[in-house]
Design an enzyme around this catalytic site. Structure first.
Site, PDB file in Angstrom:
ATOM      1  N   GLU A   1      -5.113   2.031 -25.000  1.00 22.00           N
ATOM      2  CA  GLU A   1      -4.331   1.379 -23.945  1.00 22.00           C
ATOM      3  C   GLU A   1      -3.897   0.003 -24.414  1.00 22.00           C
ATOM      4  OE1 GLU A   1      -2.233  -0.064 -21.144  1.00 22.00           O
ATOM      5  OE2 GLU A   1      -2.896   2.020 -20.933  1.00 22.00           O
TER       6      GLU A   1
ATOM      7  N   LEU B   1      -6.446  -1.081 -18.289  1.00 16.07           N
ATOM      8  CA  LEU B   1      -6.679   0.279 -17.819  1.00 16.07           C
ATOM      9  C   LEU B   1      -6.234   0.402 -16.361  1.00 16.07           C
ATOM     10  CD1 LEU B   1     -10.216   0.852 -19.352  1.00 16.07           C
ATOM     11  CD2 LEU B   1      -8.117   2.015 -20.043  1.00 16.07           C
TER      12      LEU B   1
ATOM     13  N   CYS C   1      -0.267   2.022 -11.454  1.00 21.03           N
ATOM     14  CA  CYS C   1      -0.893   2.297 -10.158  1.00 21.03           C
ATOM     15  C   CYS C   1      -1.881   1.212  -9.757  1.00 21.03           C
ATOM     16  CB  CYS C   1      -1.586   3.658 -10.205  1.00 21.03           C
ATOM     17  SG  CYS C   1      -2.509   4.049  -8.712  1.00 21.03           S
TER      18      CYS C   1
ATOM     19  N   LYS D   1      -0.449  -1.622  -1.515  1.00 25.20           N
ATOM     20  CA  LYS D   1      -1.172  -1.194  -0.313  1.00 25.20           C
ATOM     21  C   LYS D   1      -2.110  -2.285   0.186  1.00 25.20           C
ATOM     22  CE  LYS D   1       1.172   2.302  -1.232  1.00 25.20           C
ATOM     23  NZ  LYS D   1       2.253   2.130  -2.230  1.00 25.20           N
TER      24      LYS D   1
ATOM     25  N   GLY E   1      18.163  -1.526  -3.312  1.00 23.95           N
ATOM     26  CA  GLY E   1      17.385  -0.302  -3.422  1.00 23.95           C
ATOM     27  C   GLY E   1      16.602  -0.023  -2.163  1.00 23.95           C
ATOM     28  N   GLY E   2      16.880   1.121  -1.555  1.00 19.62           N
ATOM     29  CA  GLY E   2      16.196   1.505  -0.319  1.00 19.62           C
ATOM     30  C   GLY E   2      15.338   2.731  -0.490  1.00 19.62           C
TER      31      GLY E   2
ATOM     32  N   VAL F   1      11.447   4.283  -1.978  1.00 15.49           N
ATOM     33  CA  VAL F   1      10.066   4.026  -1.553  1.00 15.49           C
ATOM     34  C   VAL F   1       9.644   2.589  -1.833  1.00 15.49           C
ATOM     35  CG1 VAL F   1       7.655   4.648  -1.923  1.00 15.49           C
ATOM     36  CG2 VAL F   1       9.400   6.436  -1.858  1.00 15.49           C
TER      37      VAL F   1
ATOM     38  N   ASP G   1       4.056   9.935 -15.600  1.00 20.35           N
ATOM     39  CA  ASP G   1       5.440   9.496 -15.452  1.00 20.35           C
ATOM     40  C   ASP G   1       6.285   9.738 -16.690  1.00 20.35           C
ATOM     41  OD1 ASP G   1       4.729   8.653 -12.954  1.00 20.35           O
ATOM     42  OD2 ASP G   1       5.106   6.523 -13.288  1.00 20.35           O
TER      43      ASP G   1
ATOM     44  N   HIS H   1     -10.211  15.772  19.637  1.00 24.84           N
ATOM     45  CA  HIS H   1      -9.563  14.910  20.637  1.00 24.84           C
ATOM     46  C   HIS H   1     -10.475  13.717  20.947  1.00 24.84           C
ATOM     47  CE1 HIS H   1      -7.241  13.800  24.196  1.00 24.84           C
ATOM     48  NE2 HIS H   1      -8.399  13.661  24.834  1.00 24.84           N
TER      49      HIS H   1
END
Length: 468
Positions: free
Chosen positions: A33, A37, A41, A50, A179-180, A182, A310, A442
């Site tokens: 790498e 690492l 992501c 996130k 850019g629209g 994600v 990717d 529920h």
């Protein structure tokens, strides 16, 4: 020359998954790498975005606390502390990946790798430290990098991409987001909730062009309610410096030239496979449209060389990379395993969230299916009322002839946590009747999935179906 069973080039989701799985199956594995690492992501994508989205969700919850009888005074956002918290999470996860590799006896080398021959990997670790390793098999998992648009001004160093926006030390008063997709809508959500005036300029007819149009329309309205300006069918022609910051020029859907001025501008139009400098051409590895070509077993055109993540193009999502890395490793170690893209969940962490799996209604119609469609709005959900987020719906698309679920699309609270049920249902080739026959607890948001399944035949209980 040193020898290994398996060399993995790249330590992102596909790479470290492949390395760990191959080691579990008895392989002597070395992973190379160049940077940290975890790949995009962990370092510059899923995890940091996130974290920031969760931060603004907390911030918004504090602002809305009055409806629950809670008074909060003096709420302030400390951007530097927010960034420090994000960096701490990233650092912890990098250490976690390091620990996983170590405990699975995977050797990790820091450096840039290149194929000198199909099974010969040269590694440059910097400061004159170089080595060559002969491997029985190689897995290429070098990920991707942001696309730079070929328009005047887009390559200026002060034009931000997604990675740059994740490290802001100061919030701009206004920003134009080119850019629209994600990345664009997620970053727009973060900035707008923090108080930045955001404008999205998207080339396609609507934002999130790969998602179901009905679901996107709900999100579009929600983003506009939150103060985000959206221009679709727009072709950006240039970005220039002004006294106030940046001037973005574009032609709208009617071919009329428009201009937007803001303190900052960002270009977030996706990622492209990272294939440069790997020696692929010299080794005869087939490339098409900038992606390494692989079979359903993740094999390249050269024997004993595999690729995953990717770098092979297709659906560029971390969970897809995990799956591809595992398939590559199992085939490397002599198993016979194929990748299955039938039920790939897609999650967009806007507020409200969007999640989907399978065909959109538009895609299903184009393929000639006779459709059965069920919907259930969150405005009729008891749990959604408790959470204070009533925007959105669950939409289930079925094949009317055989009843099989073709796609599920959700926009609303915790949509990303609801979609796995739909993915499992599609993987098992379930019908709406199978969801109906499954008890849903529920009060939970998952009841909306159950009610949408009921609505396929107009039998929803807690909402009067339009079918009646």
């Amino acid at each position: 020359m040193e020898k290994r069973d398996i060399m993995v080039i790249g330590g992102g989701p596909a790479g470290y998954m492949a390395a760990i799985r191959a080691s579990q199956l008895g392989g002597k594995v070395t992973l190379v790498e160049e940077k940290n690492l975890g790949g995009i992501c962990v370092n510059r994508g899923c995890i940091p975005t996130k974290f920031l989205l969760h931060t603004v969700e907390i911030y918004q919850s504090i602002k809305d606390a009055g409806q629950y009888g809670i008074s909060v005074a003096g709420t302030n956002l400390d951007l530097s502390k927010m960034q420090a918290g994000k960096n701490k999470v990233i650092s912890t996860l990098i250490s976690g990946v390091e620990g996983l590799l170590r405990r699975n006896n995977v050797e990790v080398i820091s450096g840039r790798a290149k194929l000198a021959q199909p099974k010969q990997v040269k590694i440059d670790s910097g400061q004159g430290k170089k080595q060559t390793i002969q491997a029985e098999k190689v897995v290429i998992a070098t990920g991707s990098k942001p696309i730079v648009l070929p328009i005047p001004g887009a390559d200026s160093p002060d034009i931000m991409d997604a990675e740059g926006m994740l490290s802001l030390d100061r919030l701009p008063k206004s920003l134009v987001m080119v850019g629209g997709g994600v990345i664009g809508v997620e970053m727009a959500t973060i900035l707008a909730k923090l108080g930045c005036k955001v404008s999205i300029v998207e080339m396609m007819p609507h934002i999130l062009p790969t998602q179901d149009a009905e679901v996107v329309a709900v999100l579009d309205e929600a983003l506009r309610e939150d103060g985000i300006e959206i221009y679709c069918g727009a072709q950006v022609t240039g970005i220039k410096d002004t006294k106030g910051g940046k001037l973005v020029t574009f032609s709208d859907s009617n071919k009329v030239e428009k201009k937007l001025e803001a303190e900052a501008a960002a270009v977030c139009v996706g990622y492209r496979p990272n294939i440069e400098g790997l020696g692929l051409d010299e080794c005869g590895i087939a490339i098409e449209r900038g992606c390494i070509q692989v079979s359903e077993r993740m094999r390249t055109s050269v024997p004993d060389i595999y690729a995953a993540g990717d770098v092979v193009g297709g659906i560029m999502l971390a969970h897809v990379s995990f799956a591809e890395g595992r398939v590559a490793a199992e085939n490397v170690m002599g198993k016979d395993c194929q990748i299955d893209y039938q039920a790939v969940p897609q999650c967009i962490f806007t507020l409200p969230e969007v999640a989907s799996v399978g065909l959109t209604e538009e895609e299903a119609v184009a393929r000639g299916y006779k459709l059965g469609v069920g919907r259930f709005p969150f405005v009729a959900s008891g749990m959604a009322k408790i959470l204070g987020e009533l925007r959105g719906l669950v939409k289930i698309i079925t094949d009317q002839d055989y009843g099989q679920i073709l796609g599920v699309h959700i926009v609303g609270p915790r949509a990303t946590s609801l979609i796995p049920e739909a993915a499992l249902a599609m993987k098992l080739e379930a019908r709406a009747e199978d969801i109906i026959a499954t008890m849903h607890a529920h009060p939970t948001l998952s009841e909306a999935v159950w009610e949408a399944a009921l609505d396929v035949t107009g039998e929803a209980i807690h909402f009067h179906s339009w079918k009646h």
